[in-house]
Design a protein around this motif. Structure first.
Motif, PDB file in Angstrom:
ATOM      1  N   VAL A   1       0.874  -1.167   0.000  1.00 18.03           N
ATOM      2  CA  VAL A   1       0.000   0.000   0.000  1.00 18.03           C
ATOM      3  C   VAL A   1       0.913   1.218   0.000  1.00 18.03           C
ATOM      4  O   VAL A   1       1.718   1.396   0.922  1.00 18.03           O
ATOM      5  N   CYS A   2       0.793   2.050  -1.037  1.00 16.29           N
ATOM      6  CA  CYS A   2       1.649   3.232  -1.164  1.00 16.29           C
ATOM      7  C   CYS A   2       0.797   4.494  -1.064  1.00 16.29           C
ATOM      8  O   CYS A   2      -0.290   4.560  -1.637  1.00 16.29           O
TER       9      CYS A   2
ATOM     10  N   ARG B   1      -3.498   7.715  -1.929  1.00 11.07           N
ATOM     11  CA  ARG B   1      -3.014   6.381  -2.282  1.00 11.07           C
ATOM     12  C   ARG B   1      -2.621   6.357  -3.744  1.00 11.07           C
ATOM     13  O   ARG B   1      -3.217   7.035  -4.571  1.00 11.07           O
ATOM     14  N   ILE B   2      -1.625   5.537  -4.017  1.00 18.14           N
ATOM     15  CA  ILE B   2      -1.105   5.460  -5.376  1.00 18.14           C
ATOM     16  C   ILE B   2      -0.780   4.008  -5.716  1.00 18.14           C
ATOM     17  O   ILE B   2      -0.275   3.271  -4.868  1.00 18.14           O
ATOM     18  N   SER B   3      -1.097   3.617  -6.933  1.00 23.01           N
ATOM     19  CA  SER B   3      -0.795   2.270  -7.409  1.00 23.01           C
ATOM     20  C   SER B   3       0.542   2.291  -8.140  1.00 23.01           C
ATOM     21  O   SER B   3       0.704   3.009  -9.125  1.00 23.01           O
ATOM     22  N   LEU B   4       1.499   1.527  -7.630  1.00 23.22           N
ATOM     23  CA  LEU B   4       2.817   1.456  -8.258  1.00 23.22           C
ATOM     24  C   LEU B   4       3.081   0.035  -8.756  1.00 23.22           C
ATOM     25  O   LEU B   4       4.008  -0.634  -8.306  1.00 23.22           O
ATOM     26  N   THR B   5       2.224  -0.402  -9.666  1.00 25.44           N
ATOM     27  CA  THR B   5       2.405  -1.694 -10.311  1.00 25.44           C
ATOM     28  C   THR B   5       1.906  -1.587 -11.744  1.00 25.44           C
ATOM     29  O   THR B   5       0.983  -0.810 -12.024  1.00 25.44           O
ATOM     30  N   ALA B   6       2.502  -2.348 -12.624  1.00 24.03           N
ATOM     31  CA  ALA B   6       2.042  -2.389 -14.007  1.00 24.03           C
ATOM     32  C   ALA B   6       0.881  -3.362 -14.149  1.00 24.03           C
ATOM     33  O   ALA B   6       0.250  -3.425 -15.190  1.00 24.03           O
TER      34      ALA B   6
END
Length: 171
Positions: free
Chosen positions: A98-99, A125-130
């Protein structure tokens, strides 16, 4: 024999090219460019109004934690420019974490309050995945985050009237 050699050579060249492109795309998925902004909430309503101002020199922090054990796996800080914008680059896929971007420090002593109530947590919150279905896997644009002024500006009631709202703020 010459035909076999030409077909073999062409196949090897195509295969090598395909492997090269696949490797280049995989590298791109591990690099994320994060962009966002920080503003002064001059009316203490926790959204941008026409009299809000963007802050130069505000500090924000990216923090990623494991979903299961809440162990911090990544932290990175950034400072806003003269337009109140910040940027940072992150390497690696953080699908199992969880970022969030959180406010750290305001350059304006009159505008440095942060609402710490859990349901109003001033973080993004930010999604850091492809592997999340987002088409643009390289750039992540974060919602603006705001520090609140200690006391609302005198123009705030007029701004609220223009917006047709009655906020829960005492002047």
């Amino acid at each position: 024999m010459a035909k076999f050699f030409i077909v073999f050579l062409a196949s090897a060249l195509c295969f090598t090219t395909l492997v090269h492109f696949t490797a280049a795309d995989a590298d791109d998925f591990d690099k994320f460019h994060i962009k966002g902004s920080v503003y002064c909430d001059t009316c203490r309503v926790q959204f941008i109004t026409r009299i809000s101002k963007f802050l130069e020199g505000a500090k924000v922090k990216l923090e990623c934690k494991g979903r299961e054990n809440q162990t911090v796996t990544l932290t990175k800080e950034a400072v806003t420019d003269n337009a109140g914008n910040y940027q940072m680059e992150v390497m690696g896929d953080h699908e199992e974490e969880v970022c969030e971007i959180v406010l750290l420090q305001s350059p304006d002593p009159e505008c440095g309050d942060v609402n710490n109530q859990e349901f109003l947590r001033n973080a993004a919150r930010i999604s850091l995945t492809a592997n999340d279905g987002i088409v643009s896997n390289e750039t992540r644009t974060i919602n603006p985050l705001g520090f609140m002024r200690k006391t609302p500006l005198a123009e705030c009631p007029q701004v609220f009237k223009e917006l047709g709202i009655v906020p829960d703020v005492t002047f």
